[in-house]
Design a protein around this motif. Sequence first.
Motif, PDB file in Angstrom:
ATOM      1  N   VAL A 233       0.806 -12.593   8.430  1.00  0.00           N
ATOM      2  CA  VAL A 233      -0.548 -12.497   7.775  1.00  0.00           C
ATOM      3  C   VAL A 233      -1.234 -11.378   9.084  1.00  0.00           C
ATOM      4  CG1 VAL A 233      -1.853 -12.657   6.475  1.00  0.00           C
ATOM      5  CG2 VAL A 233      -0.050 -14.622   6.958  1.00  0.00           C
TER       6      VAL A 233
ATOM      7  N   ALA B  98       0.655  -8.116   7.889  1.00  0.00           N
ATOM      8  CA  ALA B  98       1.192  -7.336   6.890  1.00  0.00           C
ATOM      9  C   ALA B  98      -0.381  -6.592   6.325  1.00  0.00           C
ATOM     10  CB  ALA B  98       0.872  -8.976   6.169  1.00  0.00           C
ATOM     11  N   LYS B  99      -2.002  -7.748   6.720  1.00  0.00           N
ATOM     12  CA  LYS B  99      -3.216  -7.036   6.075  1.00  0.00           C
ATOM     13  C   LYS B  99      -3.426  -5.442   7.124  1.00  0.00           C
ATOM     14  CE  LYS B  99      -6.505 -10.360   6.310  1.00  0.00           C
ATOM     15  NZ  LYS B  99      -7.955 -11.200   7.071  1.00  0.00           N
TER      16      LYS B  99
ATOM     17  N   LYS C  26      -4.255  -2.529   3.961  1.00  0.00           N
ATOM     18  CA  LYS C  26      -5.979  -2.817   3.852  1.00  0.00           C
ATOM     19  C   LYS C  26      -6.287  -1.259   3.712  1.00  0.00           C
ATOM     20  CE  LYS C  26      -6.428  -1.734   8.998  1.00  0.00           C
ATOM     21  NZ  LYS C  26      -7.027  -1.995  10.340  1.00  0.00           N
TER      22      LYS C  26
ATOM     23  N   LEU D  12      -7.653 -10.068  -0.211  1.00  0.00           N
ATOM     24  CA  LEU D  12      -6.694  -9.298   0.894  1.00  0.00           C
ATOM     25  C   LEU D  12      -5.871 -10.010   1.563  1.00  0.00           C
ATOM     26  CD1 LEU D  12      -6.092  -6.532   2.450  1.00  0.00           C
ATOM     27  CD2 LEU D  12      -8.122  -6.739   3.818  1.00  0.00           C
ATOM     28  N   ASP D  13      -7.123 -11.492   1.385  1.00  0.00           N
ATOM     29  CA  ASP D  13      -6.464 -12.166   2.320  1.00  0.00           C
ATOM     30  C   ASP D  13      -5.105 -13.044   1.602  1.00  0.00           C
ATOM     31  OD1 ASP D  13      -8.659 -11.983   4.771  1.00  0.00           O
ATOM     32  OD2 ASP D  13      -9.662 -13.017   3.735  1.00  0.00           O
TER      33      ASP D  13
ATOM     34  N   ALA E 295      -1.716 -10.351   1.671  1.00  0.00           N
ATOM     35  CA  ALA E 295      -1.478 -10.023   2.855  1.00  0.00           C
ATOM     36  C   ALA E 295      -1.063 -11.675   3.452  1.00  0.00           C
ATOM     37  CB  ALA E 295      -2.803 -10.203   3.797  1.00  0.00           C
TER      38      ALA E 295
ATOM     39  N   GLY F  85       3.192 -11.769   4.189  1.00  0.00           N
ATOM     40  CA  GLY F  85       3.474 -11.357   6.260  1.00  0.00           C
ATOM     41  C   GLY F  85       4.278 -12.954   5.482  1.00  0.00           C
TER      42      GLY F  85
END
Length: 566
Positions: free
Chosen positions: A391, A394-395, A399, A409-410, A413, A417
Amino acid sequence: MKIKSQLSKIIEDALKSANIEADDIVISDATKAEFGDYQFNGVMKLAKILKQNPRQIATTVVEHIDTTGMVAKVEVAGPGFINIWLNDAWISTEATAILDDARVGVGYVEKAQRVVVDYSGPNMAKQMHVGHLRSTIIGDTLATLLEFLGDEVIRQNHIGDWGTQFGMLIAYLEEQGADGATTELKDLEQFYKDAKVRFDESPEFADKAREYVVKIQGGDEHCLLLWQSFINASLGHCEEVYKKLNVNLTRNDVRAESFYNNQLSNVIETLKNKAISTTSNGAECVFFEGDENPIIVQKSDGGFLYATTDLAALNFRDKELNAERICYVVDARQSQHFKQVFTIAEQAGMVKEKVALEHIGFGTMMDKGGKPFKTRDGGTIKLVDLLDEAVVRAKDAIKDRDVHSDEELDAVAKAIGIGAVKYADLSINRESNYIFNWDKMLSFEGNTSLYMQYAYARIQSILRKHNAEVSGKIIIGDETEHRLALLLLKFEDTLTKAAADATPHSITSYLYDVVTQFMKFYELNPILKGGIEEEVKMSRLQLARLTASVIEKGLDILGIEVVDKI
């Protein structure tokens, strides 16, 4: 849409009209566009049976094929292959018909089966590690796929919760004054290490641990209470991983080793009574012809082994669960074990002859150096840590795209992820080892989850920009549209084969083909560009919308989420 079965019927009718008998008609995908959409390669086999020229037989068959509906044209190629092209009008009608179908044209199996899928199987003495990843992901995908197609699936999580190590663990738990819900069990790995140190350093503690093993097996109330509290805490760790992985395993699916404990002596009695096992050096063994190493079902001290529990589980799944297909999603290195256990179970009548027993084996996850995936110091990587890292990575990968709020975004991600880890595993032949590579699995290019999610997000962006109702039918205007629409209609055939063969990579390969073809279509056929006829624009929007539906459903079966923007 079962295209191949429909084509098989057309070929069967043509053969009958030509007075040719054939038992098995197999339709294959054409390997190249110039060879058509599909091929019938069975003429060569017929030629041997009929002792006739294969090309002459193929020519006769082609003359009797109906080309007024589904089939546009057929031709004989090579020594006797029959190439088949599908009608654009037929593809248009069929694709339009499933535009608003929640199942995107996928029907249910004609005869549903009750299927047991045994997967994940963590050891309660330790936290789940990367060695549990493949079984969990592949097993859950297979279970979800079979359910989607209409089978009745019984998930079984055969956890390791019995044996000598648990005497040590509950003795240490008691010594710490813990009840199983304490912070002492937040790190199971460390708790196990501390208990092992205590066991090795203190003879008195070791004696108590051995005593507790006997008490657990004998049903001592106090020891069983401690044991159960430990198992509950350990299952909590597993459930945390299952939630992160978007896996559909619950406590109701748990069938632990301890569940079969009171059935093990019956297994031994059955094997003895049917003269399947023999006593050798005090142990009860089953010998196999050509193999000097027997499978031991009871040790000389009276203890039972994994094989004994597996036989009890097979008997339970046959007699109590009434399973018609039993799938074990377990490391390929256990193939000999399951081959022997299946043989014993069949010989002993523990499972009916008609029950399909399958070992769904898989290879090992390797690092870039080609060695089993470990931490830098050689330890086993906890699965929860791996998923958290996915995760975070992935962020970092998305980003800078400036399309998300912090909250979005969280969420994105997490979807990317976790999807990346699962897709990387599922996208290779399960029997192969594979190299775990962060950069590759989080790439916007190639056969990755992110490539699929990006294509879906791009289509959603197109639909948002159109910002109006999409209506009308899909019209096939060129070869690019023909191939994309036909691919979308192949979804059911793809899923059916993946379910029969237990090959999730068939689905990922299909999705990659769909997205790759969509990108070609999108590049060559503008959708929202000015000057395009309204009917054509609507058709292309509908084709894009259907593509998104297939991507979403395909990823959903794999347990991977889509996102509306990346």
